[in-house]
Design an enzyme around this catalytic site. Sequence first.
Site: not given
Length: 410
Positions: A81, A176
């Site tokens: 991400d 994350e």
Amino acid sequence: MKEELLKRFTKYVKVDTQSNEESTVCPTTPGQMELANILVTELKEIGMQEVTVDEFGYVMATLPSNTTKEVPVIGFLAHLDTATDLTGKNVNPQVHENYDGKDIVLNKDLNVVLSPKQFPELANYKGKTLITTDGTTLLGADDKAGITEIMVAMNYLINHPEIKHGKIRVAFTPDEEIGRGPERFDVEAFGAKYAYTMDGGPLGELEYESFNAAGAKLTFNGNSVHPGTAKNKMINAVKMAMEFDAEIPKEEAPEYTDGYEGFYHLISLNGDVEQAKSYYIIRDFDHLKFVERKTHIASIAEKLAEKYGEGSVELKLNDQYYNMREKIEPVKEIVDIVSAAMRNLDIEPKISPIRGGTDGAQLSYKGLPTPNIFGGGENFHGKFEYVALESMVKATEVIIEVARLFEEKE
């Protein structure tokens, strides 16, 4: 190696993988699963073994050992991400070869200029190939540079069997940036003794200390009354929130702290007379000071609740992650190996605390000690984000050299 890095990186950043804190599913956005599936295909194509992706978007793969020695299994991780601070949709990477050290116009129409006056570290990249944004999105070097470096390093090791190494596991994780990366990470299934996140910044960064981190959600319940008849009746929730913030030491904020200094950070404050909500993050490297900060937040809430009445202030305080130094210092040799690998490649290790968190902080507490290695990027989470291709080459070489040194020392 340069060409492969550039090709993979510019492909990966074009997939919108921005995470979403409001989502309750994992991964929080479909783009992350899209990239996960691309990586699964590519891992198989380069010859990696045991390539899997689960329903939550966690990708894992194995590079089998090519030595007769008993070498501990090591892992390399990066996250799928990108940050929530700025859009990651329609990323249009710009490649600037042989950077001349001057202003780079990212977007003429919007007057977005990457300038060494604002970012003096650009002077370090004169003559290098820089990959930037077009001034309308973030780049996603955090952490697609890390993904790219792991992919290219594995491909290199597969094609250079003369470099001896033990079993290597790789993983690409979702979410994350919103602190959920390790939540569903199966440490046992991963099967590594030690791991490294390729999630650091400029060339040479090596980190094994992180903040202790907590979040504080506050709800202030006021009493809305017509302002014409409000005397001694109205309780303004927004003013309560402001009163709360006035009790936080002003100098202990991110914009006034660095190094090992902790802080309180007001992320958001919104509401009206009837109800207001604020959200703080609390950070400190020292565990005792971390506890003191949380106690201070709770005491302010208690003080205001006494002043304005029962139910006027609601506090939800939750720990997010802890300083991974406590789990890594007992196996400090895993940091020393990276330092040695960097020096072998003429890179000076820059060991400093992470003023933030990585998946490694939580993974270290789940039994997988995981320091953080540079990925090469600068100015993460914004339109001025960039990465030097030469730094990505060095990061890739560090992965290869770490694998070689683990085998050599046995």
